[in-house]
Design a protein around this motif. Structure first.
Motif, PDB file in Angstrom:
ATOM      1  N   LYS A  76     118.945  62.524  16.300  1.00  0.00           N
ATOM      2  CA  LYS A  76     119.835  63.502  15.687  1.00  0.00           C
ATOM      3  C   LYS A  76     120.298  62.959  14.333  1.00  0.00           C
ATOM      4  CE  LYS A  76     121.648  65.032  20.173  1.00  0.00           C
ATOM      5  NZ  LYS A  76     122.864  65.136  21.029  1.00  0.00           N
ATOM      6  N   VAL A  77     119.979  63.678  13.274  1.00  0.00           N
ATOM      7  CA  VAL A  77     120.373  63.256  11.931  1.00  0.00           C
ATOM      8  C   VAL A  77     121.344  64.291  11.373  1.00  0.00           C
ATOM      9  CG1 VAL A  77     119.593  62.596   9.628  1.00  0.00           C
ATOM     10  CG2 VAL A  77     118.131  62.155  11.615  1.00  0.00           C
ATOM     11  N   ARG A  78     122.605  63.921  11.315  1.00  0.00           N
ATOM     12  CA  ARG A  78     123.613  64.843  10.789  1.00  0.00           C
ATOM     13  C   ARG A  78     123.402  65.054   9.291  1.00  0.00           C
ATOM     14  NH1 ARG A  78     127.670  65.369  14.657  1.00  0.00           N
ATOM     15  NH2 ARG A  78     127.598  63.770  16.315  1.00  0.00           N
ATOM     16  N   ARG A  79     123.971  66.149   8.800  1.00  0.00           N
ATOM     17  CA  ARG A  79     123.782  66.504   7.398  1.00  0.00           C
ATOM     18  C   ARG A  79     124.245  65.390   6.463  1.00  0.00           C
ATOM     19  NH1 ARG A  79     126.415  72.046   5.580  1.00  0.00           N
ATOM     20  NH2 ARG A  79     124.981  72.720   7.249  1.00  0.00           N
ATOM     21  N   SER A  80     125.371  64.756   6.788  1.00  0.00           N
ATOM     22  CA  SER A  80     125.887  63.694   5.918  1.00  0.00           C
ATOM     23  C   SER A  80     124.929  62.508   5.864  1.00  0.00           C
ATOM     24  CB  SER A  80     127.263  63.239   6.402  1.00  0.00           C
ATOM     25  OG  SER A  80     127.193  62.762   7.741  1.00  0.00           O
ATOM     26  N   LEU A  81     124.316  62.183   7.011  1.00  0.00           N
ATOM     27  CA  LEU A  81     123.360  61.078   7.029  1.00  0.00           C
ATOM     28  C   LEU A  81     122.090  61.466   6.288  1.00  0.00           C
ATOM     29  CD1 LEU A  81     122.468  58.282   7.913  1.00  0.00           C
ATOM     30  CD2 LEU A  81     121.821  59.239  10.135  1.00  0.00           C
ATOM     31  N   ARG A  87     119.909  57.788  -0.946  1.00  0.00           N
ATOM     32  CA  ARG A  87     120.481  56.678  -1.713  1.00  0.00           C
ATOM     33  C   ARG A  87     119.783  55.353  -1.424  1.00  0.00           C
ATOM     34  NH1 ARG A  87     125.467  58.563   0.490  1.00  0.00           N
ATOM     35  NH2 ARG A  87     125.786  56.503   1.423  1.00  0.00           N
ATOM     36  N   PHE A  88     118.844  55.345  -0.482  1.00  0.00           N
ATOM     37  CA  PHE A  88     118.207  54.103  -0.048  1.00  0.00           C
ATOM     38  C   PHE A  88     116.693  54.189  -0.176  1.00  0.00           C
ATOM     39  CE2 PHE A  88     122.174  54.578   2.274  1.00  0.00           C
ATOM     40  CZ  PHE A  88     122.766  53.330   2.157  1.00  0.00           C
ATOM     41  N   ASP A  89     116.097  53.025  -0.296  1.00  0.00           N
ATOM     42  CA  ASP A  89     114.649  52.875  -0.263  1.00  0.00           C
ATOM     43  C   ASP A  89     114.298  52.180   1.044  1.00  0.00           C
ATOM     44  OD1 ASP A  89     111.946  52.521  -0.826  1.00  0.00           O
ATOM     45  OD2 ASP A  89     112.286  50.761  -2.091  1.00  0.00           O
ATOM     46  N   VAL A  90     113.553  52.842   1.912  1.00  0.00           N
ATOM     47  CA  VAL A  90     113.197  52.266   3.209  1.00  0.00           C
ATOM     48  C   VAL A  90     111.836  51.579   3.111  1.00  0.00           C
ATOM     49  CG1 VAL A  90     112.709  52.745   5.640  1.00  0.00           C
ATOM     50  CG2 VAL A  90     114.547  53.973   4.474  1.00  0.00           C
ATOM     51  N   ARG A  91     111.790  50.330   3.499  1.00  0.00           N
ATOM     52  CA  ARG A  91     110.560  49.552   3.456  1.00  0.00           C
ATOM     53  C   ARG A  91     110.305  48.926   4.827  1.00  0.00           C
ATOM     54  NH1 ARG A  91     111.989  46.007  -2.024  1.00  0.00           N
ATOM     55  NH2 ARG A  91     112.791  47.765  -3.277  1.00  0.00           N
ATOM     56  N   GLN A 137     118.899  49.078  -1.633  1.00  0.00           N
ATOM     57  CA  GLN A 137     119.655  49.872  -2.600  1.00  0.00           C
ATOM     58  C   GLN A 137     119.739  49.087  -3.908  1.00  0.00           C
ATOM     59  OE1 GLN A 137     124.007  50.824  -2.010  1.00  0.00           O
ATOM     60  NE2 GLN A 137     123.171  52.880  -1.649  1.00  0.00           N
ATOM     61  N   ASP A 138     119.237  49.674  -4.962  1.00  0.00           N
ATOM     62  CA  ASP A 138     119.226  49.008  -6.274  1.00  0.00           C
ATOM     63  C   ASP A 138     118.581  47.629  -6.197  1.00  0.00           C
ATOM     64  OD1 ASP A 138     120.574  51.202  -7.405  1.00  0.00           O
ATOM     65  OD2 ASP A 138     122.511  50.381  -6.806  1.00  0.00           O
ATOM     66  N   GLY A 139     117.499  47.529  -5.430  1.00  0.00           N
ATOM     67  CA  GLY A 139     116.760  46.282  -5.323  1.00  0.00           C
ATOM     68  C   GLY A 139     117.376  45.230  -4.434  1.00  0.00           C
ATOM     69  N   VAL A 140     118.434  45.606  -3.678  1.00  0.00           N
ATOM     70  CA  VAL A 140     119.131  44.658  -2.805  1.00  0.00           C
ATOM     71  C   VAL A 140     118.973  45.111  -1.350  1.00  0.00           C
ATOM     72  CG1 VAL A 140     121.358  43.625  -2.218  1.00  0.00           C
ATOM     73  CG2 VAL A 140     120.794  44.119  -4.613  1.00  0.00           C
ATOM     74  N   LEU A 141     118.660  44.170  -0.461  1.00  0.00           N
ATOM     75  CA  LEU A 141     118.580  44.457   0.967  1.00  0.00           C
ATOM     76  C   LEU A 141     119.986  44.678   1.507  1.00  0.00           C
ATOM     77  CD1 LEU A 141     116.880  44.560   3.614  1.00  0.00           C
ATOM     78  CD2 LEU A 141     117.301  42.088   3.807  1.00  0.00           C
ATOM     79  N   VAL A 142     120.282  45.877   1.994  1.00  0.00           N
ATOM     80  CA  VAL A 142     121.638  46.199   2.442  1.00  0.00           C
ATOM     81  C   VAL A 142     121.706  46.634   3.902  1.00  0.00           C
ATOM     82  CG1 VAL A 142     122.469  46.782   0.136  1.00  0.00           C
ATOM     83  CG2 VAL A 142     121.403  48.568   1.548  1.00  0.00           C
ATOM     84  N   GLY A 143     120.585  46.673   4.575  1.00  0.00           N
ATOM     85  CA  GLY A 143     120.596  47.041   5.987  1.00  0.00           C
ATOM     86  C   GLY A 143     119.202  46.946   6.557  1.00  0.00           C
ATOM     87  N   GLY A 144     119.117  46.949   7.869  1.00  0.00           N
ATOM     88  CA  GLY A 144     117.802  46.903   8.482  1.00  0.00           C
ATOM     89  C   GLY A 144     117.866  46.605   9.962  1.00  0.00           C
ATOM     90  N   LEU A 145     116.704  46.565  10.559  1.00  0.00           N
ATOM     91  CA  LEU A 145     116.567  46.249  11.977  1.00  0.00           C
ATOM     92  C   LEU A 145     115.243  45.543  12.176  1.00  0.00           C
ATOM     93  CD1 LEU A 145     114.297  48.376  13.368  1.00  0.00           C
ATOM     94  CD2 LEU A 145     116.119  49.994  12.853  1.00  0.00           C
ATOM     95  N   TYR A 146     115.108  44.887  13.329  1.00  0.00           N
ATOM     96  CA  TYR A 146     113.815  44.311  13.679  1.00  0.00           C
ATOM     97  C   TYR A 146     113.559  44.517  15.155  1.00  0.00           C
ATOM     98  CZ  TYR A 146     115.687  40.105  15.992  1.00  0.00           C
ATOM     99  OH  TYR A 146     116.311  39.228  16.854  1.00  0.00           O
ATOM    100  N   VAL A 169     120.094  54.514   8.314  1.00  0.00           N
ATOM    101  CA  VAL A 169     118.947  54.945   7.518  1.00  0.00           C
ATOM    102  C   VAL A 169     117.700  54.175   7.938  1.00  0.00           C
ATOM    103  CG1 VAL A 169     117.969  54.935   5.188  1.00  0.00           C
ATOM    104  CG2 VAL A 169     120.300  55.765   5.562  1.00  0.00           C
ATOM    105  N   ALA A 170     117.835  52.877   8.200  1.00  0.00           N
ATOM    106  CA  ALA A 170     116.689  52.091   8.671  1.00  0.00           C
ATOM    107  C   ALA A 170     116.189  52.606  10.010  1.00  0.00           C
ATOM    108  CB  ALA A 170     117.083  50.619   8.777  1.00  0.00           C
ATOM    109  N   LEU A 171     117.115  52.974  10.904  1.00  0.00           N
ATOM    110  CA  LEU A 171     116.716  53.497  12.208  1.00  0.00           C
ATOM    111  C   LEU A 171     116.002  54.834  12.061  1.00  0.00           C
ATOM    112  CD1 LEU A 171     116.722  53.241  15.282  1.00  0.00           C
ATOM    113  CD2 LEU A 171     118.963  54.365  15.298  1.00  0.00           C
TER     114      LEU A 171
END
Length: 227
Positions: A76-81, A87-91, A137-146, A169-171
């Motif tokens: 479930k992805v709410r509108r705000s999410l 705003r993020f780049d997912v890699r 975000q702006d070339g900086v790792l700001v979140g993630g999972l493994y 966002v990573a999820l």
């Protein structure tokens, strides 16, 4: 990234001998963290976490009852999410060690990832089984999972964020990549369905249900998350 992943030597441990009681999350203790042992454990619905302070001490093998899962179509992805995603780049797999290090941050409450755990998942990563999904975000790792990907199972291990919504966002990035072929057998295992994960659609399954669905998931094709 190695694809398809390399199968390591089989484990000498008989992990399938463990017979947990309903409702007991801890199934067994001992064994090792070699790649073959870890893969055998995930294929049986188990994952490791140390039994001592902050994950130290003997290795515990866990199978939560109930189990937190995100099956196909449950996210479930709410509108705000959805707006935040832009705003993020997912890699994928560009900063595996950094993601694990953030998840193991000594300042985190309830931390359990030891140096031995980090090294074990690095070995799985080198073989193509363990992966990181990262929010930048702006070339900086700001979140993630493994976690570990085996057939139609992605077993999530830990996640972190330093910027609001980054781990979510990573999820979302993981789920969209993992389920993109539409195979209904696929499932993302989140171990325990926290309130936070529940808002994203995580469900609670009994151990019996989870193990039955796991057997189906393991027969699904391996996913190249970086493609």
């Amino acid at each position: 990234m190695v694809f398809p992943p390399i199968e390591p030597p089989a484990t000498p441990w008989h992990l399938d001998d463990a017979q947990p009681d309903p409702g007991d999350d801890l199934v067994a203790a001992g064994a090792d963290l070699e790649p073959g042992t870890l893969l055998a454990a995930y294929r049986l619905g188990l994952f490791p976490m140390g039994l001592g302070h902050h994950g130290t001490g003997a290795i515990g093998w866990w199978s939560p009852d109930p189990r937190g899962v995100l099956p196909a179509g449950a996210l479930k992805v709410r509108r705000s999410l959805r707006k935040a995603i832009d705003r993020f780049d997912v890699r994928v797999d560009t900063a595996f060690d950094e993601v694990v290090a953030h998840c193991a941050d000594p300042s985190r409450e309830g931390r359990w990832i030891t140096d031995d755990i980090a090294a074990a998942y690095r070995r799985l990563h080198d073989l193509g089984w363990a992966h990181s999904v990262e929010a930048w975000q702006d070339g900086v790792l700001v979140g993630g999972l493994y976690g570990v990907s085996i057939g139609g199972l992605f077993a999530g291990e830990s996640m972190f964020h330093t910027v609001r919504d980054a781990s979510k966002v990573a999820l979302v990035g993981l789920v969209e990549r993992f389920h993109r072929d539409g195979d209904p057998r696929r499932l993302v295992d989140v171990q325990w369905a926290t309130e936070h994960l529940g808002r994203l659609g995580a469900q609670e399954w009994s151990r019996e249900t989870y193990l039955a669905r796991l057997a189906e998931a393991l027969n699904a094709p391996q996913v190249d998350l970086s493609a």
